[in-house]
Write a protein that holds these residues in place. Structure first.
Motif, PDB file in Angstrom:
ATOM      1  N   GLU A 131       0.833  -1.202   0.000  1.00 58.48           N
ATOM      2  CA  GLU A 131       0.000   0.000   0.000  1.00 58.48           C
ATOM      3  C   GLU A 131       0.869   1.255   0.000  1.00 58.48           C
ATOM      4  O   GLU A 131       1.971   1.255   0.540  1.00 58.48           O
ATOM      5  CB  GLU A 131      -0.903   0.032   1.239  1.00 58.48           C
ATOM      6  N   VAL A 132       0.319   2.332  -0.617  1.00 56.55           N
ATOM      7  CA  VAL A 132       1.013   3.615  -0.590  1.00 56.55           C
ATOM      8  C   VAL A 132       0.906   4.209   0.811  1.00 56.55           C
ATOM      9  O   VAL A 132      -0.183   4.286   1.378  1.00 56.55           O
ATOM     10  CB  VAL A 132       0.400   4.600  -1.618  1.00 56.55           C
ATOM     11  N   SER A 133       2.036   4.599   1.393  1.00 55.51           N
ATOM     12  CA  SER A 133       2.066   5.161   2.743  1.00 55.51           C
ATOM     13  C   SER A 133       1.918   6.677   2.701  1.00 55.51           C
ATOM     14  O   SER A 133       2.702   7.355   2.030  1.00 55.51           O
ATOM     15  CB  SER A 133       3.379   4.791   3.435  1.00 55.51           C
ATOM     16  N   PHE A 134       0.937   7.202   3.426  1.00 53.03           N
ATOM     17  CA  PHE A 134       0.746   8.652   3.490  1.00 53.03           C
ATOM     18  C   PHE A 134       1.943   9.312   4.159  1.00 53.03           C
ATOM     19  O   PHE A 134       2.427  10.351   3.717  1.00 53.03           O
ATOM     20  CB  PHE A 134      -0.536   8.988   4.257  1.00 53.03           C
ATOM     21  N   GLY A 135       2.454   8.693   5.227  1.00 55.53           N
ATOM     22  CA  GLY A 135       3.585   9.248   5.962  1.00 55.53           C
ATOM     23  C   GLY A 135       4.845   9.324   5.113  1.00 55.53           C
ATOM     24  O   GLY A 135       5.558  10.333   5.124  1.00 55.53           O
ATOM     25  N   LEU A 136       5.127   8.247   4.367  1.00 53.74           N
ATOM     26  CA  LEU A 136       6.299   8.246   3.497  1.00 53.74           C
ATOM     27  C   LEU A 136       6.138   9.234   2.351  1.00 53.74           C
ATOM     28  O   LEU A 136       7.091   9.886   1.926  1.00 53.74           O
ATOM     29  CB  LEU A 136       6.553   6.836   2.952  1.00 53.74           C
ATOM     30  N   GLY A 137       4.900   9.342   1.866  1.00 50.28           N
ATOM     31  CA  GLY A 137       4.624  10.325   0.808  1.00 50.28           C
ATOM     32  C   GLY A 137       4.857  11.735   1.317  1.00 50.28           C
ATOM     33  O   GLY A 137       5.397  12.592   0.605  1.00 50.28           O
ATOM     34  N   LEU A 138       4.442  11.973   2.569  1.00 52.88           N
ATOM     35  CA  LEU A 138       4.642  13.273   3.195  1.00 52.88           C
ATOM     36  C   LEU A 138       6.136  13.584   3.299  1.00 52.88           C
ATOM     37  O   LEU A 138       6.579  14.699   2.997  1.00 52.88           O
ATOM     38  CB  LEU A 138       4.010  13.276   4.586  1.00 52.88           C
ATOM     39  N   MET A 139       6.918  12.586   3.691  1.00 53.19           N
ATOM     40  CA  MET A 139       8.356  12.776   3.848  1.00 53.19           C
ATOM     41  C   MET A 139       9.037  13.063   2.509  1.00 53.19           C
ATOM     42  O   MET A 139       9.796  14.030   2.388  1.00 53.19           O
ATOM     43  CB  MET A 139       8.992  11.529   4.476  1.00 53.19           C
ATOM     44  N   TRP A 140       8.761  12.257   1.488  1.00 55.30           N
ATOM     45  CA  TRP A 140       9.404  12.454   0.186  1.00 55.30           C
ATOM     46  C   TRP A 140       8.919  13.724  -0.489  1.00 55.30           C
ATOM     47  O   TRP A 140       9.689  14.408  -1.175  1.00 55.30           O
ATOM     48  CB  TRP A 140       9.166  11.243  -0.712  1.00 55.30           C
ATOM     49  N   GLY A 141       7.651  14.079  -0.275  1.00 56.84           N
ATOM     50  CA  GLY A 141       7.146  15.339  -0.812  1.00 56.84           C
ATOM     51  C   GLY A 141       7.840  16.528  -0.173  1.00 56.84           C
ATOM     52  O   GLY A 141       8.199  17.497  -0.844  1.00 56.84           O
ATOM     53  N   ALA A 142       8.044  16.448   1.148  1.00 58.39           N
ATOM     54  CA  ALA A 142       8.715  17.531   1.867  1.00 58.39           C
ATOM     55  C   ALA A 142      10.176  17.658   1.433  1.00 58.39           C
ATOM     56  O   ALA A 142      10.679  18.770   1.236  1.00 58.39           O
ATOM     57  CB  ALA A 142       8.636  17.279   3.370  1.00 58.39           C
ATOM     58  N   ILE A 143      10.856  16.521   1.259  1.00 61.31           N
ATOM     59  CA  ILE A 143      12.259  16.547   0.821  1.00 61.31           C
ATOM     60  C   ILE A 143      12.373  17.209  -0.547  1.00 61.31           C
ATOM     61  O   ILE A 143      13.217  18.081  -0.776  1.00 61.31           O
ATOM     62  CB  ILE A 143      12.840  15.116   0.774  1.00 61.31           C
ATOM     63  N   GLY A 144      11.511  16.802  -1.478  1.00 59.06           N
ATOM     64  CA  GLY A 144      11.530  17.391  -2.818  1.00 59.06           C
ATOM     65  C   GLY A 144      11.230  18.874  -2.790  1.00 59.06           C
ATOM     66  O   GLY A 144      11.853  19.666  -3.500  1.00 59.06           O
ATOM     67  N   GLY A 145      10.264  19.267  -1.950  1.00 60.81           N
ATOM     68  CA  GLY A 145       9.905  20.675  -1.843  1.00 60.81           C
ATOM     69  C   GLY A 145      11.027  21.527  -1.293  1.00 60.81           C
ATOM     70  O   GLY A 145      11.292  22.628  -1.785  1.00 60.81           O
ATOM     71  N   VAL A 146      11.709  21.028  -0.266  1.00 57.54           N
ATOM     72  CA  VAL A 146      12.808  21.773   0.361  1.00 57.54           C
ATOM     73  C   VAL A 146      13.966  21.953  -0.619  1.00 57.54           C
ATOM     74  O   VAL A 146      14.511  23.059  -0.772  1.00 57.54           O
ATOM     75  CB  VAL A 146      13.276  21.052   1.641  1.00 57.54           C
ATOM     76  N   VAL A 147      14.348  20.878  -1.297  1.00 52.50           N
ATOM     77  CA  VAL A 147      15.453  20.953  -2.264  1.00 52.50           C
ATOM     78  C   VAL A 147      15.109  21.914  -3.399  1.00 52.50           C
ATOM     79  O   VAL A 147      15.892  22.803  -3.757  1.00 52.50           O
ATOM     80  CB  VAL A 147      15.784  19.555  -2.831  1.00 52.50           C
ATOM     81  N   GLY A 148      13.909  21.745  -3.966  1.00 58.59           N
ATOM     82  CA  GLY A 148      13.489  22.599  -5.073  1.00 58.59           C
ATOM     83  C   GLY A 148      13.328  24.050  -4.671  1.00 58.59           C
ATOM     84  O   GLY A 148      13.693  24.961  -5.422  1.00 58.59           O
ATOM     85  N   SER A 149      12.791  24.280  -3.475  1.00 61.00           N
ATOM     86  CA  SER A 149      12.575  25.644  -2.996  1.00 61.00           C
ATOM     87  C   SER A 149      13.884  26.389  -2.823  1.00 61.00           C
ATOM     88  O   SER A 149      14.020  27.552  -3.222  1.00 61.00           O
ATOM     89  CB  SER A 149      11.808  25.620  -1.669  1.00 61.00           C
ATOM     90  N   TYR A 150      14.865  25.726  -2.233  1.00 61.18           N
ATOM     91  CA  TYR A 150      16.151  26.394  -1.995  1.00 61.18           C
ATOM     92  C   TYR A 150      16.842  26.723  -3.323  1.00 61.18           C
ATOM     93  O   TYR A 150      17.375  27.820  -3.500  1.00 61.18           O
ATOM     94  CB  TYR A 150      17.063  25.514  -1.132  1.00 61.18           C
ATOM     95  N   CYS A 151      16.823  25.782  -4.254  1.00 59.24           N
ATOM     96  CA  CYS A 151      17.503  25.997  -5.534  1.00 59.24           C
ATOM     97  C   CYS A 151      16.832  27.091  -6.367  1.00 59.24           C
ATOM     98  O   CYS A 151      17.499  27.804  -7.122  1.00 59.24           O
ATOM     99  CB  CYS A 151      17.532  24.693  -6.337  1.00 59.24           C
ATOM    100  N   SER A 152      15.519  27.242  -6.219  1.00 56.20           N
ATOM    101  CA  SER A 152      14.771  28.204  -7.040  1.00 56.20           C
ATOM    102  C   SER A 152      14.507  29.522  -6.321  1.00 56.20           C
ATOM    103  O   SER A 152      13.840  30.414  -6.856  1.00 56.20           O
ATOM    104  CB  SER A 152      13.427  27.595  -7.456  1.00 56.20           C
TER     105      SER A 152
END
Length: 304
Positions: free
Chosen positions: A102-123
């Motif tokens: 099953e897709v994990s909401f918690g893991l999705g939250l973590m990977w979404g946050a990681i992607g957002g932080v990396v992308g936000s800082y670079c942009s």
């Protein structure tokens, strides 16, 4: 992280930004009006979303509704290239799945946050310029600090000449909570909703499934992101002294305290409906475009 996913994530967001940038101009203006002033004690040139559109078009012309478009496109391309490619990799490598599949909401939250932080800082430099250009308005409807940029490149040159590289990344650390909360909520909700709609046989057609999941994800995201978005808008738009220090706020926490003291909780949710009307369709379009582009890539790979 596949290079093609990185590019497709950026292209998906660019397509959506053309449609949603006008509402972001309105959102930025509403978030800045009455800055650090008690509710009801200031003139409101923007009294509602429809009235704000008319006001901007009347005073700044129709092109005023697309202010900050160039840096917005760069910002969206960079942040979503990281966010969506990291999300895609997490799904493909099953980093977002539980042991039972099953897709994990918690893991999705973590990977979404990681992607957002990396992308936000670079942009971040493009978000800075986008915010400052979107706030620029005719004198009679001007709100917040008014910068004097004539274009994106002019803005980047001005900021660099005045405060160097640190000036271009001013406010970037404060923007990370916004990116983590918004991206985490969006990505986690999108992945989980897609899976649930298919599991319960509610929406199984791929394009419609992506559309519905994107709309729900955007709605959740708008609730989570509005307070940190107000803070980020204020920090990025404020003027700075010769040392590059903000004229109104020392940082993220100082901004929160001053808004709550002067404007109350209402101040943290300024521009909520404009934010919702921007984020919900933008999220839907970005995630839909991304899934469609991934499908096209896979189809191309299969045939060739």
């Amino acid at each position: 992280m596949a290079t093609s996913d990185f590019v497709l994530g950026g292209l998906a967001s660019v397509g959506a930004t053309f449609f949603t940038n006008p509402i972001e101009v309105i959102k930025t203006r509403i978030q800045l009006q009455g800055e650090l002033a008690a509710r009801g004690s200031y003139v409101e040139p923007y009294k509602g979303i429809v009235q704000a559109f008319v006001t901007v078009a009347k005073n700044d012309g129709m092109t005023g509704l697309q202010k900050g478009l160039a840096p917005a496109l760069f910002f969206q391309f960079i942040i979503n290239s990281f966010r969506l490619s990291i999300y895609s990799s997490a799904v493909e490598k099953r980093w977002m799945h539980k042991k039972n599949g099953e897709v994990s909401f918690g893991l999705g939250l973590m990977w979404g946050a990681i992607g957002g932080v990396v992308g936000s800082y670079c942009s971040s430099p493009f978000f800075l310029v986008k915010t400052q250009q979107q706030s620029q308005a005719a004198k009679q409807i001007a709100v917040g600090y008014q910068h004097t940029h004539t274009s994106m490149t002019n803005a980047l040159r001005q900021i660099y000449a005045k405060n160097g590289i640190p000036g271009l990344w001013r406010g970037s650390v404060a923007a990370l909570p916004r990116a983590a909360m918004g991206s985490g909520a969006q990505i986690a909700t999108f992945g989980k909703t897609k899976a649930l709609l298919i599991e319960y046989d509610l929406v199984t057609q791929p394009t419609i499934n992506s559309f519905c999941a994107g709309l729900i994800a955007g709605s959740i995201m708008s609730v989570a992101i509005t307070p940190p978005d107000v803070i980020t808008t204020r920090l990025y738009n404020q003027g700075v002294d010769v040392q590059g220090r903000g004229l109104l706020y020392k940082g993220w926490l100082d901004c929160v305290v001053k808004i709550l003291r002067s404007e109350g909780v209402h101040g943290m949710y300024k521009g909520f409906w404009a934010n919702y009307l921007r984020i919900a369709p933008h999220s839907t379009l970005v995630l839909l475009f991304f899934d469609e582009l991934i499908a096209l890539r896979e189809k191309y790979d299969l045939h060739y």
